[in-house]
Write an enzyme that holds these catalytic residues in place. Sequence first.
Site, PDB file in Angstrom:
ATOM      1  N   ASN A 119      24.221 103.875   5.844  1.00 47.22           N
ATOM      2  CA  ASN A 119      23.375 104.529   6.845  1.00 47.22           C
ATOM      3  C   ASN A 119      22.559 103.430   7.516  1.00 47.22           C
ATOM      4  O   ASN A 119      22.434 102.336   6.969  1.00 47.22           O
ATOM      5  CB  ASN A 119      22.486 105.600   6.226  1.00 47.22           C
TER       6      ASN A 119
ATOM      7  N   HIS B 147      23.865  97.393  14.539  1.00 48.35           N
ATOM      8  CA  HIS B 147      24.294  97.581  13.156  1.00 48.35           C
ATOM      9  C   HIS B 147      24.064  96.321  12.330  1.00 48.35           C
ATOM     10  O   HIS B 147      24.223  95.208  12.835  1.00 48.35           O
ATOM     11  CB  HIS B 147      25.784  97.955  13.112  1.00 48.35           C
TER      12      HIS B 147
END
Length: 165
Positions: free
Chosen positions: A17, A28
């Site tokens: 997550n 990310h």
Amino acid sequence: MPDVVADGLRVLFCGINPGLMTAATGHHFARPGNRFWPVLHLSGFTPRQMKPAEQRELPSYGLGITNVVARATARADELSAEEYREGGRLLSRKVTALKPRWLAVVGVTAYRAAFDDRKAAVGPQERLIGDTRVWVLPNPSGLNAHWTTATMAQEFARLRAAAQD
């Protein structure tokens, strides 16, 4: 956190997550101690070490990134069992639609929880999602002291070799 995806990827990497730094930056694996980007390069997936802000270049290498659970937390252990299970169901739908050659889940604990596979270990899995094969990789978080950058790069390289077949 938007996915970095395209149809027909060689490998779709799947984080657990978003961390708080990832959520704040929109990139990310953005936390400085996270080893994803160095390991991606050391394993031969990319010709140079990319920065999180360069994530949109990944599809040009046949790579993408998504997450099991969309909710950002400081630590993955803040997620509930139901969030993992629902994340696994949504991930399966996403993989079925995108049809990557491999789904690579980074984190064996997350994979076990999302797909109710308590015996899963790092490496290729028997599970298929449509025609997509599944590989579990070590979690590149700096909190994962069981794996060094070098041993993690070796495991990523095993997947890279399999994804070229």
